[in-house]
Structures are given as structure tokens and as C-alpha cells.
Motif scaffolding. Structure first.
Motif, PDB file in Angstrom:
ATOM      1  N   MET A   1       0.844  -1.192   0.000  1.00 31.02           N
ATOM      2  CA  MET A   1       0.000   0.000   0.000  1.00 31.02           C
ATOM      3  C   MET A   1       0.881   1.244   0.000  1.00 31.02           C
ATOM      4  N   LYS A   2       0.511   2.240  -0.806  1.00 34.37           N
ATOM      5  CA  LYS A   2       1.259   3.496  -0.891  1.00 34.37           C
ATOM      6  C   LYS A   2       0.379   4.631  -0.373  1.00 34.37           C
ATOM      7  N   ILE A   3       0.900   5.353   0.608  1.00 37.68           N
ATOM      8  CA  ILE A   3       0.169   6.473   1.214  1.00 37.68           C
ATOM      9  C   ILE A   3       0.942   7.756   0.955  1.00 37.68           C
ATOM     10  N   SER A   4       0.272   8.734   0.370  1.00 39.55           N
ATOM     11  CA  SER A   4       0.887  10.046   0.145  1.00 39.55           C
ATOM     12  C   SER A   4       0.222  11.073   1.054  1.00 39.55           C
ATOM     13  N   ILE A   5       1.041  11.843   1.761  1.00 38.12           N
ATOM     14  CA  ILE A   5       0.534  12.922   2.619  1.00 38.12           C
ATOM     15  C   ILE A   5       0.958  14.252   1.995  1.00 38.12           C
ATOM     16  N   LEU A   6      -0.011  15.068   1.633  1.00 37.23           N
ATOM     17  CA  LEU A   6       0.257  16.347   0.991  1.00 37.23           C
ATOM     18  C   LEU A   6       0.059  17.477   1.994  1.00 37.23           C
ATOM     19  N   LEU A   7       1.163  18.167   2.306  1.00 38.18           N
ATOM     20  CA  LEU A   7       1.105  19.294   3.237  1.00 38.18           C
ATOM     21  C   LEU A   7       0.492  20.517   2.565  1.00 38.18           C
ATOM     22  N   ASN A  91      -5.682  20.630   5.583  1.00 41.30           N
ATOM     23  CA  ASN A  91      -6.042  22.041   5.756  1.00 41.30           C
ATOM     24  C   ASN A  91      -6.269  22.821   4.463  1.00 41.30           C
ATOM     25  N   ARG A  92      -6.470  22.143   3.355  1.00 40.57           N
ATOM     26  CA  ARG A  92      -6.725  22.824   2.097  1.00 40.57           C
ATOM     27  C   ARG A  92      -7.874  22.132   1.346  1.00 40.57           C
ATOM     28  N   PRO A  93      -9.127  22.455   1.695  1.00 48.05           N
ATOM     29  CA  PRO A  93     -10.273  21.849   0.995  1.00 48.05           C
ATOM     30  C   PRO A  93     -10.240  22.082  -0.509  1.00 48.05           C
ATOM     31  N   THR A  94      -9.660  23.203  -0.942  1.00 50.70           N
ATOM     32  CA  THR A  94      -9.647  23.530  -2.372  1.00 50.70           C
ATOM     33  C   THR A  94      -8.792  22.565  -3.189  1.00 50.70           C
ATOM     34  N   TYR A  95      -7.913  21.803  -2.543  1.00 53.50           N
ATOM     35  CA  TYR A  95      -7.085  20.844  -3.280  1.00 53.50           C
ATOM     36  C   TYR A  95      -7.910  19.705  -3.874  1.00 53.50           C
ATOM     37  N   LEU A  96      -9.091  19.464  -3.326  1.00 50.64           N
ATOM     38  CA  LEU A  96      -9.883  18.312  -3.769  1.00 50.64           C
ATOM     39  C   LEU A  96     -10.190  18.367  -5.260  1.00 50.64           C
ATOM     40  N   LYS A  97     -10.472  19.545  -5.779  1.00 46.01           N
ATOM     41  CA  LYS A  97     -10.853  19.642  -7.199  1.00 46.01           C
ATOM     42  C   LYS A  97      -9.738  19.145  -8.117  1.00 46.01           C
ATOM     43  N   TYR A  98      -8.492  19.228  -7.658  1.00 45.66           N
ATOM     44  CA  TYR A  98      -7.373  18.738  -8.461  1.00 45.66           C
ATOM     45  C   TYR A  98      -7.186  17.224  -8.315  1.00 45.66           C
ATOM     46  N   LEU A  99      -7.666  16.684  -7.205  1.00 48.35           N
ATOM     47  CA  LEU A  99      -7.474  15.249  -6.920  1.00 48.35           C
ATOM     48  C   LEU A  99      -8.674  14.402  -7.319  1.00 48.35           C
ATOM     49  N   LEU A 100      -9.753  15.062  -7.692  1.00 51.08           N
ATOM     50  CA  LEU A 100     -11.044  14.379  -7.856  1.00 51.08           C
ATOM     51  C   LEU A 100     -10.995  13.241  -8.865  1.00 51.08           C
ATOM     52  N   ASN A 101     -10.237  13.409  -9.942  1.00 48.50           N
ATOM     53  CA  ASN A 101     -10.215  12.399 -11.006  1.00 48.50           C
ATOM     54  C   ASN A 101      -9.303  11.214 -10.701  1.00 48.50           C
ATOM     55  N   LEU A 102      -8.646  11.232  -9.573  1.00 51.22           N
ATOM     56  CA  LEU A 102      -7.783  10.101  -9.193  1.00 51.22           C
ATOM     57  C   LEU A 102      -8.652   9.027  -8.543  1.00 51.22           C
ATOM     58  N   ASN A 103      -9.456   8.365  -9.374  1.00 52.02           N
ATOM     59  CA  ASN A 103     -10.473   7.435  -8.862  1.00 52.02           C
ATOM     60  C   ASN A 103      -9.879   6.214  -8.173  1.00 52.02           C
ATOM     61  N   TYR A 104      -8.636   5.911  -8.461  1.00 48.96           N
ATOM     62  CA  TYR A 104      -7.995   4.727  -7.886  1.00 48.96           C
ATOM     63  C   TYR A 104      -7.600   4.931  -6.422  1.00 48.96           C
ATOM     64  N   ALA A 105      -7.557   6.192  -5.977  1.00 51.09           N
ATOM     65  CA  ALA A 105      -7.038   6.494  -4.637  1.00 51.09           C
ATOM     66  C   ALA A 105      -8.153   6.911  -3.678  1.00 51.09           C
ATOM     67  N   GLU A 345      -8.951  -0.125   7.065  1.00 46.62           N
ATOM     68  CA  GLU A 345     -10.274  -0.284   6.454  1.00 46.62           C
ATOM     69  C   GLU A 345     -10.186  -0.120   4.940  1.00 46.62           C
ATOM     70  N   PHE A 346      -9.431   0.883   4.483  1.00 44.70           N
ATOM     71  CA  PHE A 346      -9.257   1.084   3.044  1.00 44.70           C
ATOM     72  C   PHE A 346      -8.517  -0.084   2.410  1.00 44.70           C
TER      73      PHE A 346
END
Length: 701
Positions: A1-7, A91-105, A345-346
């Protein structure tokens, strides 16, 4: 499993100038069992980085594009090459729009500040968008969570996607006897943090108590609040380890914020280091300590009074200090374990490991409670019994009974309350499988909410009615929710109904149940009637509909006309009302032969559930050969006729031949209860839904 944490952009993942977000991530990653799978992404100019797997996102700054956008686009370049299983961003809700199409994650957002003060989560619709499109949303306090769900409907407020994982710090053994007479303030030196309040409170104390001093840790280039005293030491910004050392020797720590602190790391750390903590009653500050003094009316006078109480009462100060250590639980390991729970769980969802033993099943079907026992003998109850006999935990919602009791002026059909009840039930019960049986009032919107919140829950449906020719509306009912189904089941051969091959649809026989279908009609040697047939103009209606004609009446009338010597036991036509419940079983038991005749033209494998009531109760049963049900039962279990003339011939033959008739009835009942009982049908539904390979007799055709 690969986990990325974006600050967040500009967050320094460095001990040189670390913020609360970086400290929390560093501390919890170090304790995580997935530490080796985690990479932290950020952007900092500091050369000294925390000893965690870290990648700095470097990019060229330009006036044509915001730095935040360039920052996350740089992350996406790496993400496209090295796909993550989980992306956690802070702490950046606006980042979601850039990540939305990453359906695999799986995507997880952490809130460290007040959501209502942040871009992308101020408005109700923005927060609903986050709930709908994220897999988890983590808050650093219950207060922060309460802000996020403010003005949202209960469906969103109670979403299991929303969880609280508070910030943390490791405990350290503290010798309270070595505490010094120091009162400490840590934080930005501004009015929001209440530094002006602290200054006005501490100067008189330092004047009055000559053996006490005060340390101030922090800076604030944007606001100048100045206090001077020989025993007031202004230490400026300090690295985190130094702050902890100062708190270790401090006796009292003061946090007098005016603003609503979402959590408050200073009071957390002060408590962990055995300080007697005084805080203002703002935001989530009360969640940071187990023992301490909370000031509701925030002013210098009140803080001065409480500090003096502690100075003058050593027992009181010792009480707060010792209890702060004793009752402290927000350790890094505690927080990290809570984070790893959802990561596990994921992982469980990705590996698709299902243990089909004692699973929880929510069965939604009509149990006809409002009909006062008239329709007790129904398929929904049979399937329910089968699920229970397999030792599963089964919770049943009788949807149509609930609709009937939920109706109101504001909710005319009762559907709104039913669907809200479903969602709340799922959240409380957390089933492994939701099984729908003719549950038309369950909305697709409700299933979407459930699938979004609980992607690991399986959903299936079963359907008994005809779906061909004049019953196309039934087919639309069946297909209405099929995009949310992991598997669907019907009592007709699916190939005969020309379904799209992309749907997973299987045939199930109408089940029998030993506790319901308990008659052995073949044992009755004194049956009064020769042929039994019962139909209705709708099971829920219960009585004949004036002016309605059923084409099956022609067949029955023809048989009666040709056989005046036979005694017919007919219900549901010629002004003779349908029969139900025990009346049905008593009349069945008093007949020699039964005719299983469904509406419409014969369709492969289709029969109403009447066939289970007939053969399952041990009566010799006549079936049209064109239904192909003879592929499920041999000729020594049922009587198959080719035409109406053949039907007439076989009725007369069997009425006279008690031995043959009873042998067929006995064989038919035995095979039905052995091969197509409620337990086998329930097991088949579960196996197909969870993709478990297991052989079932009827599944080979």
C-alpha cells in the motif's frame, strides 16, 4: 500500500520553523505501522527536514499562475507515475478539485482550522461536496467538527466519513518536585491569542510575588504588543524541543485566546508536561486537557485571579499538575492508531477479503405486518428465515409497513422518513450486506449516500414478479436501482428477459421453508376435492376487483365444463373471493391435486411463488411444460402437461390413481425442500453477491 501525505503549501516540514500540522504528521507517521509506506510531500526552503520519507515539490514561480496551483500540479506529476492507494491532504479543501479524477485512490482531508473560515468549506454546498467526494474527513476537535456540520441536514451530520482525531504529544515522566516557579505563555504575541490579556495579568503578579518569573515564547511581526519586566523573559520563537523543555520546568501554563482555537496545541503539550493549565473557554481548547482551569469571561482580572489562586494554594496546583499527567491520553501512539484504523479499512476494501461468517445483513422487504397475518406466508419471510438459519445477524425493515405508519401532511407517502430511517439504520447497524426485496420506495439517492459512506457494503436485490410483455413496468422497477447492485436475482431465466450483459443477474427458484411449508398433503386419505386452484387480483388488495377478468379463468372454466364428475376447489374467480393464510393451507390440505398456473404466456423458469406453497406442502402439482420447470424437477416430482387436452387427461388419471399421485407429491415435496429451501437460496444470494465460488443445482442451466 502506498500512502501520500500532501502538506499545505508553505508548511515547513522542518524542525527549524515547524507548525502544528508538520509536528502532528511527523509524530503520528513515526508511530504508524504503515510508516514504510508513507511519503510526505511539501515545499520548504529549509534544509533541515524531519527524518521521515519526504519529497520537496519544487517549481518555478510565475505571476501568471498561483503558487498553490503550481504546487499541487507538481504533486500530480509524481502521482501519475507513482499511484497512491491513499492521499491524505491537510487544511486545504480547495485541493480536492485537483485530486477528484484520481479514482484509484482513497482521499482524506484533515481540518486543523475552523472549516467555516477556510476557502472551499465556508458554504453549505461546499461542505456537502466534500462529504460526497471524500472517503474520510478528519477533524482535530469535536468543536471543529461541529463547525463543519453547522446547518447541514442530519444525513450529512451523521456521516461516518466524519471523524475526530485530536492532535497528540508523547508523554514524558515528569518529576513535579523539580518544577520551577515559572508561568509560561507560548504562542503568537497578538490580541487573538490574548497576549495583551496575559501581559496585563502577569505584570502585577511578578510585582507581587518576588520569587516567581514568567517566560514568553513566540513572536508576531504583524502586531506589536509590548510588556517589560525584569522577571518577564521574552524568548522569541523557539524550536519545538526547546518549547517542551520550557514547559517541563514551568509550574503554570496560560492560554488566554480570544479567538476560537480549533484545538490548541500549547495547552495539550503543557498538560503532557505536568503544568497546571489555565485556558479560556474558546473553540476546542477544553478538549486539549483533562484537568485544568477554564475561564469563561476572558479578561486580565480573571486570569490574574486564577494564577494567584494556584500560587497561594500549593495543594490545588499540585492537584492539577499530577492529574494532568495521570489522565493524559492524547499520545502520538493513540492518534496514530486511530489513523491506521481507517487506513486498514481502506486496505481491506482494496484486497476485497470477505469472511462470510456471521455477517450483518439488512433485509428490506415487505413483511405485510399491516395485513394482520393474512400474508404471513410470503417469500420475503422465507428468505429472511434462510439468512438466519445460516447464522447471520439479520435486521429486517418492512418497508411498506413503515411507509404506511410514516405518512404525514409533510411527507404524504412516508418515503422521506423511510429513506432517512434506512440511512440512519445503516450508520448504526453497519451491515455487510443490504438485501432489497421489491423495495420500490428506497431511493437511488439513499443508495448513493450509503455507497459513498460505506463503499465496502454490498447491495443486492431479489424480485419475484413477471417482467415480460404486459409486465414491462415490473422490469423498469427491477432495473431502476440496478446500477447500485452488486448482484440481482429474479425468478425468471434472465436470458429470457434480454437484460444488458453488463448487469450481474441470476435466476433463483421460489424458496420453500420448513417452518412455513410444513404440510404433507399426500398423507391425507380423505381429501374432499379433486383439483385446487387459487388466484387473486392482487395480494395486497385481497379481494376481487369488480369488472376485472383474468385469462386464466377461461382455462379453469373449460376444465369444469369438461369434467362435471370432478370436485373443483377454486378461489379468486366467479365471485368466489381469494383465500389467504391458514384458510389457504386448510383448503389445499383438503384437495388431491393442485394446478400451478401463472398469468401470461409461459416463460422459462417463471412461476409465481405459488409453486413453493403447492409443492412445498406436498400436493401433486400440475405445471405447464413450456415453463421449462421440468429442468428443475423430474417427472416423478411434478406433472408436466403439453396442452390443455393433455392437462385434462392427466387430471383425470391422477384423481383415480392415489398411489401414483401421492408418490409424485411426496417426491416433489422432498426434492423441493432438499434442493430449493430457504437456506440454499439465501446462501446462493450471499455467494453470488460476494463472488464466492460454490455450486448450486439450478445455477448450471
Amino acid at each position: 500500500m502506498k500512502i501520500s501525505i500532501l502538506l499545505p503549501y508553505k508548511e515547513n516540514f522542518s524542525p527549524e520553523y515547524a507548525g502544528a500540522v508538520s509536528i502532528f504528521i511527523k509524530d503520528t507517521v513515526e508511530k504508524s505501522k504503515y510508516k514504510k509506506n508513507i511519503t510526505v510531500f511539501g515545499n520548504t526552503s529549509n534544509k533541515q527536514i524531519y527524518n521521515i520519507n519526504y519529497k520537496n515539490l519544487n517549481f518555478k514561480k510565475t505571476i501568471l499562475k498561483s503558487s498553490s496551483k503550481s504546487y499541487i500540479q507538481e504533486f500530480l506529476k509524481i502521482e501519475k507515475r507513482e499511484k497512491s492507494n491513499i492521499i491524505e491532504f491537510h487544511n486545504r479543501p480547495t485541493y480536492l478539485k485537483y485530486l477528484l479524477n484520481l479514482n484509484y485512490a482513497k482521499k482524506v482531508l484533515y481540518f486543523h482550522n475552523d472549516p467555516l473560515d477556510m476557502n472551499g468549506s465556508r458554504k453549505n454546498e461546499e461542505r456537502i461536496y466534500l462529504i460526497d467526494n471524500l472517503d474520510k474527513i478528519i477533524f482535530n476537535s469535536e468543536w471543529s467538527k461541529s463547525r463543519f456540520i453547522k446547518n447541514l441536514s442530519p444525513i450529512y451530520k451523521n456521516s461516518p466519513k466524519l471523524i475526530t482525531i485530536k492532535q497528540s504529544i508523547d508523554k514524558k515522566k515528569i518529576n513535579l518536585n523539580k518544577k520551577e516557579k515559572i508561568i509560561t505563555f507560548v504562542g503568537k504575541l497578538n490580541s487573538a491569542k490574548g497576549y495583551d490579556i496575559f501581559g496585563r495579568a502577569i505584570i502585577p503578579i511578578l510585582n507581587k510575588y518576588k520569587d516567581w518569573s514568567s517566560y514568553v515564547v513566540g513572536d508576531e511581526p504583524r502586531e506589536k504588543i509590548t510588556f517589560n519586566h525584569p522577571k518577564l523573559k521574552l524568548l522569541g520563537f523557539q524550536k519545538h524541543p526547546n518549547v517542551l523543555k520550557i514547559l517541563e520546568k514551568s509550574s503554570i501554563a496560560v492560554v488566554c485566546s480570544r479567538w476560537n482555537e480549533p484545538f490548541g496545541r500549547v495547552s495539550l503539550e503543557a498538560a503532557s508536561r505536568g503544568c497546571a493549565v489555565i485556558i479560556s473557554d474558546r473553540g476546542g481548547l477544553k478538549e486539549t486537557i483533562t484537568d485544568g482551569i477554564v475561564i469563561k469571561k476572558i479578561n486580565a482580572t480573571n486570569f490574574q485571579r486564577e494564577i494567584e489562586k494556584l500560587i497561594n494554594d500549593k495543594k490545588l496546583m499540585s492537584h492539577f499538575q499530577s492529574n494532568s499527567i495521570k489522565n493524559f491520553y492524547l499520545t502520538n501512539k493513540f492518534a496514530s492508531n486511530n489513523i491506521d484504523v481507517y487506513r486498514k479499512e481502506f486496505l481491506h476494501q482494496k484486497t476485497n477479503k470477505y469472511i462470510i461468517k456471521n455477517i450483518k445483513i439488512l433485509h428490506i422487504t415487505n413483511l405485510n405486518q399491516r395485513h394482520n397475518g393474512r400474508l404471513f406466508y410470503n417469500t420475503g419471510r422465507r428468505i429472511n428465515n434462510g439468512l438466519i438459519k445460516l447464522n447471520h445477524k439479520v435486521l429486517t425493515l418492512s418497508d411498506r409497513d413503515m411507509l404506511s405508519s410514516y405518512r404525514s401532511i409533510r411527507d404524504f407517502s412516508g418515503s422521506k422518513k423511510l429513506n432517512n430511517t434506512l440511512i440512519e439504520t445503516v450508520r448504526n447497524f453497519k451491515p455487510d450486506l443490504i438485501l432489497l426485496g421489491h423495495a420500490d420506495a428506497i431511493k437511488t439517492e439513499s443508495l448513493k449516500i450509503i455507497k459513498d459512506e460505506f463503499p465496502n457494503i454490498k447491495i443486492s436485490q431479489w424480485f419475484l414478479d413477471r417482467m415480460d410483455q404486459n409486465w414491462k413496468k415490473n422490469k423498469l422497477r427491477f432495473l431502476h436501482k440496478i446500477n447500485f447492485m452488486d448482484h440481482s436475482f429474479c425468478t425468471t431465466d434472465p436470458k429470457s428477459l434480454n437484460f444488458n450483459e453488463k448487469y450481474k443477474i441470476s435466476f433463483i427458484p421460489n424458496p420453500v421453508d420448513e417452518s412455513i411449508d410444513d404440510l404433507k398433503v399426500f398423507k391425507n386419505k380423505n381429501a374432499k376435492y379433486d383439483l385446487f386452484f387459487a388466484m387473486s387480483h392482487g395480494v395486497h388488495r385481497g379481494v376481487l376487483k369488480k369488472g376485472k377478468f383474468d385469462e386464466r379463468e377461461n382455462i379453469i372454466n373449460n376444465l369444469i365444463k369438461k369434467n362435471p364428475h370432478l370436485k373443483f376447489n377454486i378461489f379468486g374467480m366467479s365471485n368466489k373471493q381469494p383465500i389467504w393464510g391458514d384458510d389457504f393451507k386448510n383448503n389445499l390440505n383438503n384437495s388431491k391435486i393442485a394446478l400451478n398456473l401463472s398469468q401470461g404466456k409461459p416463460l422459462k423458469y417463471y412461476s409465481s411463488d405459488r409453486i413453493a406453497q403447492l409443492m412445498g406442502n406436498g400436493i401433486a402439482t400440475l405445471i405447464d411444460e413450456k415453463t421449462k420447470i421440468n429442468e428443475l424437477f423430474s417427472n416423478d416430482c411434478a406433472i408436466f402437461y403439453k396442452s390443455l387436452d393433455d392437462l385434462n387427461l392427466k387430471i383425470n388419471k391422477l384423481v383415480k390413481n392415489d398411489k401414483l399421485r401421492n408418490k409424485i407429491a411426496k417426491n416433489g415435496r422432498s426434492k423441493y425442500h432438499k434442493m430449493y429451501n430457504s437456506t440454499k437460496i439465501a446462501d446462493f444470494i450471499i455467494c453470488k453477491t460476494f463472488d464466492i465460488k460454490k455450486k448450486f443445482f439450478w445455477d448450471k442451466f
